[in-house]
Enzyme design. Structure first.
Site, short mmCIF file in Angstrom:
data_model
loop_
_atom_site.label_atom_id
_atom_site.label_comp_id
_atom_site.label_asym_id
_atom_site.label_seq_id
_atom_site.Cartn_x
_atom_site.Cartn_y
_atom_site.Cartn_z
N ILE A 1 0.84 -1.21 0.00
CA ILE A 1 0.00 0.00 0.00
C ILE A 1 0.87 1.26 0.00
CG2 ILE A 1 -0.40 0.41 2.48
CD1 ILE A 1 -3.48 0.46 1.56
N ALA A 2 2.07 1.15 0.57
CA ALA A 2 3.03 2.26 0.47
C ALA A 2 3.46 2.46 -0.98
CB ALA A 2 4.25 1.97 1.36
N LYS B 1 -7.01 3.14 6.10
CA LYS B 1 -8.18 2.44 6.64
C LYS B 1 -7.81 0.97 6.90
CE LYS B 1 -8.70 -0.27 3.19
NZ LYS B 1 -8.52 -1.71 3.40
#
Length: 323
Positions: free
Chosen positions: A12-13, A94
């Site tokens: 996600i980074a 999230k």
């Protein structure tokens, strides 16, 4: 230049780095990982200026304008609190935290320190998400009465899904999107909730169906899961037509139908990279104005969603160690 520091060097980074790479006024300036090798590899790949082998070093960097928390759900509280305690504005991936108690403590700490914090639920910040509400309010489909949203991926063997200590299950990973979709367009006045859930061998929720009835008579039927692929669509049905959203977690196209005939279509906004950039734009806007929360995802909304997910997990018997 608005400089982002990322805690966690996982997939996600990479998505955040990909979003910011072509932008002139924003950049991933620093990356931190517990593994020096992972930090170095990420920095090389994305041309990141600073690499750190500890999260503490990143939040101490005076040039970091915003800290993005890109670690598993289970670690969001710890890492966001670290940033807050160093006075750094925070964008928390999230689901915001493992549970509502942690969310309350984080938000209270941010308020006390006068630090900006918001949840990185990217759909809240996207232009197409805002367009859906505009279309609903225009009356083009008449009175909206039923909403459906579904989001499923084949992920039944992924570590982050099956491990309770990582806050596994479909709800915090995928269900959070369909709950937000319903909340964005049908509001908060829920009169009744009926659910069904399939648990996996480790006790995590693997597939869930959630039906919400609202005080005004509207209904939302939501589905999320890790056991199959599906169309990822959201549909808002009114008395004169319906709005179909392709991909509820990253809206890519909106089709508007009246009497079953397609009358309008809206595609990806011009200049959109992958969608992650919009939440960073909003963070920069809020920080530059001295705001402590974003009107696009107010703290009250984050807390309400966390409480809703706590209640659902309690009904299903899904527990995390940090509960």
């Amino acid at each position: 230049m608005f400089k982002i520091g990322i805690i966690g060097a996982g997939w996600i980074a990479d998505k955040m780095a990909e979003a910011l790479a072509p932008l002139a006024d924003y950049c991933v300036y620093a990356i931190a990982s517990r593994s020096a090798d992972k930090a170095a590899s990420f920095a090389r790949h994305w041309n990141v200026t600073k690499e750190y082998d500890s999260y503490e070093k990143l939040v101490q960097d005076k040039d970091v304008d915003l800290v993005y928390i890109a670690t598993p759900h289970s670690h969001h509280y710890e890492h966001a609190m670290l940033a807050i305690n160093h006075g750094k504005p925070v964008l928390v991936e999230k689901a915001f935290t493992a549970n509502a108690r942690q969310a309350e403590e984080l938000l209270a700490a941010a308020r006390a320190k006068g630090v900006f914090i918001t949840e990185a639920i990217w759909t809240r910040y996207m232009p197409l998400s805002l367009k859906v509400k505009e279309l609903m309010d225009s009356g083009i489909i008449g009175d909206p009465r039923v909403l459906t949203a579904t989001l499923c991926y084949m992920m039944e063997n992924k570590e982050r899904i099956i491990r309770p200590e990582l806050c596994g299950g479909a709800l915090l990973d995928l269900g959070v999107y369909v709950l937000n979709f319903a909340r964005m367009y049908f509001g908060t006045d829920i009169a009744k909730t009926v659910t069904n859930c399939i648990l996996g061998p480790t006790g995590m929720d693997m597939h869930e169906s959630i039906s919400l009835t609202y005080a005004n008579g509207r209904m939302a039927n939501l589905q999320a899961g890790c056991l199959c692929l599906n169309d990822r669509q959201g549909i808002i049905s009114g008395v004169d037509g319906y709005i179909r959203v392709d991909n509820v977690n990253c809206p890519e196209q909106i089709d508007v139908y009246r009497n079953y005939k397609l009358v309008e279509t809206y595609g990806r906004p011009e200049g959109m990279v992958n969608g992650y950039e919009y939440q960073v734009y909003e963070c920069q806007r809020c920080i530059s104005r001295g705001l402590l929360e974003s009107p696009m995802m107010p703290h009250a909304e984050t807390l309400a969603i966390m409480r809703q997910m706590d209640s659902l997990r309690q009904d299903w018997g899904v527990k995390y160690p940090m509960d």
